[in-house]
Design a protein around this motif. Structure first.
Motif, PDB file in Angstrom:
ATOM      1  N   PRO A  47       0.717  -1.272  -0.092  1.00  0.00           N
ATOM      2  CA  PRO A  47      -0.124   0.092   0.014  1.00  0.00           C
ATOM      3  C   PRO A  47       0.864   1.261  -0.010  1.00  0.00           C
ATOM      4  CG  PRO A  47      -0.804  -1.454   1.771  1.00  0.00           C
ATOM      5  CD  PRO A  47       0.641  -2.077   1.428  1.00  0.00           C
ATOM      6  N   SER A  50      -1.575   6.752   2.986  1.00  0.00           N
ATOM      7  CA  SER A  50      -2.401   8.226   2.661  1.00  0.00           C
ATOM      8  C   SER A  50      -2.752   8.061   1.396  1.00  0.00           C
ATOM      9  CB  SER A  50      -1.348   9.480   2.828  1.00  0.00           C
ATOM     10  OG  SER A  50      -0.841   9.252   4.330  1.00  0.00           O
ATOM     11  N   SER A  51      -3.065   7.044   0.571  1.00  0.00           N
ATOM     12  CA  SER A  51      -3.737   7.004  -0.596  1.00  0.00           C
ATOM     13  C   SER A  51      -4.639   5.806  -0.718  1.00  0.00           C
ATOM     14  CB  SER A  51      -2.762   7.123  -1.790  1.00  0.00           C
ATOM     15  OG  SER A  51      -1.894   5.864  -1.835  1.00  0.00           O
ATOM     16  N   LYS A  52      -5.143   5.319  -1.907  1.00  0.00           N
ATOM     17  CA  LYS A  52      -5.774   4.239  -2.356  1.00  0.00           C
ATOM     18  C   LYS A  52      -4.724   3.256  -3.299  1.00  0.00           C
ATOM     19  CE  LYS A  52     -10.406   5.908  -1.164  1.00  0.00           C
ATOM     20  NZ  LYS A  52     -11.895   5.843  -1.736  1.00  0.00           N
ATOM     21  N   HIS A  53      -3.862   3.651  -3.445  1.00  0.00           N
ATOM     22  CA  HIS A  53      -2.686   3.180  -4.242  1.00  0.00           C
ATOM     23  C   HIS A  53      -1.932   1.869  -3.769  1.00  0.00           C
ATOM     24  CE1 HIS A  53      -4.189   6.577  -6.805  1.00  0.00           C
ATOM     25  NE2 HIS A  53      -3.448   7.453  -6.234  1.00  0.00           N
ATOM     26  N   CYS A  75      -5.931   3.808  -7.854  1.00  0.00           N
ATOM     27  CA  CYS A  75      -7.234   4.019  -8.024  1.00  0.00           C
ATOM     28  C   CYS A  75      -7.553   5.383  -8.768  1.00  0.00           C
ATOM     29  CB  CYS A  75      -7.523   4.278  -6.432  1.00  0.00           C
ATOM     30  SG  CYS A  75      -9.273   4.992  -6.362  1.00  0.00           S
ATOM     31  N   TYR A 119     -10.073   0.350 -10.210  1.00  0.00           N
ATOM     32  CA  TYR A 119      -8.472   0.273  -9.995  1.00  0.00           C
ATOM     33  C   TYR A 119      -8.091  -0.186 -11.409  1.00  0.00           C
ATOM     34  CZ  TYR A 119      -8.783   1.188  -5.103  1.00  0.00           C
ATOM     35  OH  TYR A 119      -9.004   1.756  -3.747  1.00  0.00           O
ATOM     36  N   LEU A 235      -8.340  -5.544  -2.209  1.00  0.00           N
ATOM     37  CA  LEU A 235      -8.943  -5.205  -3.123  1.00  0.00           C
ATOM     38  C   LEU A 235     -10.160  -6.362  -3.355  1.00  0.00           C
ATOM     39  CD1 LEU A 235      -6.996  -3.447  -5.807  1.00  0.00           C
ATOM     40  CD2 LEU A 235      -8.471  -2.333  -4.068  1.00  0.00           C
ATOM     41  N   ASP A 242     -13.267  -4.338  -7.814  1.00  0.00           N
ATOM     42  CA  ASP A 242     -12.610  -3.073  -8.019  1.00  0.00           C
ATOM     43  C   ASP A 242     -11.909  -3.243  -8.979  1.00  0.00           C
ATOM     44  OD1 ASP A 242     -13.610  -2.166  -5.529  1.00  0.00           O
ATOM     45  OD2 ASP A 242     -12.205  -2.991  -4.246  1.00  0.00           O
TER      46      ASP A 242
END
Length: 426
Positions: A47, A50-53, A75, A119, A235, A242
């Protein structure tokens, strides 16, 4: 006078080249003089803080002037800027303490593989580093967050190699759920070994107990690399999902770069498929012939032919009685294929020279350096043993194809040995 003119021209040309490189990348760069003790990971999915990536793996791309390519899953919603933290572990103190010495932060470009899911697989491209020996990278969406990054990926493919450990490697992009098709896996691996495959790579999320036995056997034998792929921990990879098909595009691209300087060719096909030469005895002879005719090609598309697993040979020749104790499809039993169709080309699979591919999808490459060749179906076919695509067609609507039987003597002997040694049969 001539010397001064020559020196001016050299300086002008050098300046033009620098301006072109600067305008293409146009990255702001910020040095961090402090070391970081963030963990260095060999992770397959990491991960991004501080992101969804997510980061997958990182490689130096010598074909693009030393760009650092981070294969990622991004994302797409609200995606704006991404930054690279390129770090040096050459400092002796950093090596001893397990940390990284100097890091450089720069804005990245990213190239997303097109799909309709929230995604998508992406290549995050970090500019050629200014540090002398960049060994690790992380990505972030916050340019002020370099000291708080939680993990760094080792940068692979630091050197270009001209000789390869393997001629042919088979990349299996996904193994998930309660997949327990052990018989088909064993038969396919043994057939591929006969025709020239020397290495198999499986990206595994989960599988059934019989498949696990087969995997352990081939790992011990040395032909198989199992890459953990815990995509379901991050995910939703199936159903209302996703990301497409358990992140298949990410694993295919990872396999291309991971084996770029290890294998001459890669076979990109699924567990229930075999790329089979029809005019040549093996894959080596096939590719020698194709490359002789198409010396500038790097991608070879092989048409997909469905062999319905609902139709079997009437003679009872296969499966052997003891094989019925092992779960999964027996390839040698299914010798009828559906006629050629438009879908045969649409769902083609690939043989690639990985050094000629920049990005791949499932049935096509998205970016490549050489030509793409559509291999004639009388030269090579994809044998795809699965449920029928054209309804439950009767045998007289199908075409008999006994190509696999030509390997029967050696293949049956090798299958039986593998089944017993793996513990799938007593």
């Amino acid at each position: 006078m001539k010397r001064k003119t020559f020196l001016r021209l050299v300086c002008i040309n050098a300046l033009i080249i620098l301006l072109i490189l600067w305008s293409w990348w146009s990255f702001p760069v910020q040095d961090s003089k402090e070391s970081t003790t963030a963990p260095i990971i060999q992770a397959n999915i990491a991960p991004v803080p501080s992101s969804k990536h997510f980061m997958v793996s990182a490689f130096k791309d010598h074909r693009l002037g030393g760009v650092i390519r981070v294969i990622s899953i991004l994302c797409k919603k609200g995606l704006k800027k991404v930054y690279c933290a390129l770090c040096d572990k050459s400092n002796s103190v950093a090596k001893t303490e397990g940390g990284l010495h100097q890091c450089v932060l720069s804005e990245a470009k990213f190239d997303i593989h097109k799909n309709t899911f929230p995604y998508a697989t992406a290549s995050v491209l970090c500019p050629p580093p200014s540090l002398q020996e960049v060994t690790h990278v992380s990505i972030t969406t916050d340019p002020n967050n370099i000291h708080n990054l939680t993990s760094f990926l080792p940068i692979q493919n630091q050197e270009v190699k001209k000789s390869f450990k393997y001629n042919f490697t088979w990349c299996i992009s996904n193994m998930f759920g309660s997949s327990n098709n052990a018989m088909q896996f064993v038969q396919t691996v043994e057939l591929y070994k006969i025709i020239g495959v020397q290495q198999v790579v499986v990206y595994k999320t989960t599988c059934g107990p019989h498949m696990e036995k087969a995997l352990r056997y081939y790992q011990k034998e040395g032909i198989l690399e199992v890459v953990p792929w815990p995509i379901d921990k991050f995910l939703k990879p199936s159903g209302s999902c996703d990301i497409h098909y358990y992140g298949q595009v990410a694993t295919l691209n990872d396999c291309i770069y991971h084996y770029m300087y290890q294998s001459k060719y890669l076979l990109l096909n699924d567990l229930d498929e075999i790329i089979m030469p029809y005019k040549h005895a093996n894959l080596g002879d096939l590719m020698s012939s194709l490359q002789k005719k198409h010396s500038d090609a790097s991608v070879f598309r092989v048409r997909n032919y469905v062999f319905p697993n609902t139709q079997s040979d009437d003679s009872g020749r296969f499966p052997l009685p003891e094989w019925k104790k092992v779960p999964g499809v027996s390839l040698l039993e299914h010798i009828y294929r559906e006629p050629d169709s438009k879908d045969s080309d649409i769902s083609a699979k690939l043989i690639v020279d990985p050094r000629g591919v920049e990005q791949t999808l499932v049935h096509n490459t998205q970016k490549h350096f050489g030509r793409v060749v559509r291999v004639p179906s009388d030269v090579c076919r994809l044998i795809h043993t699965r449920r029928p695509k054209k309804g439950d067609a009767s045998k007289d609507q199908l075409i008999m194809d006994k190509r696999l039987w030509e390997f029967e003597e050696t293949l049956v002997r090798n299958i039986n040995r593998a089944l017993h040694k793996s513990g799938l049969l007593p």
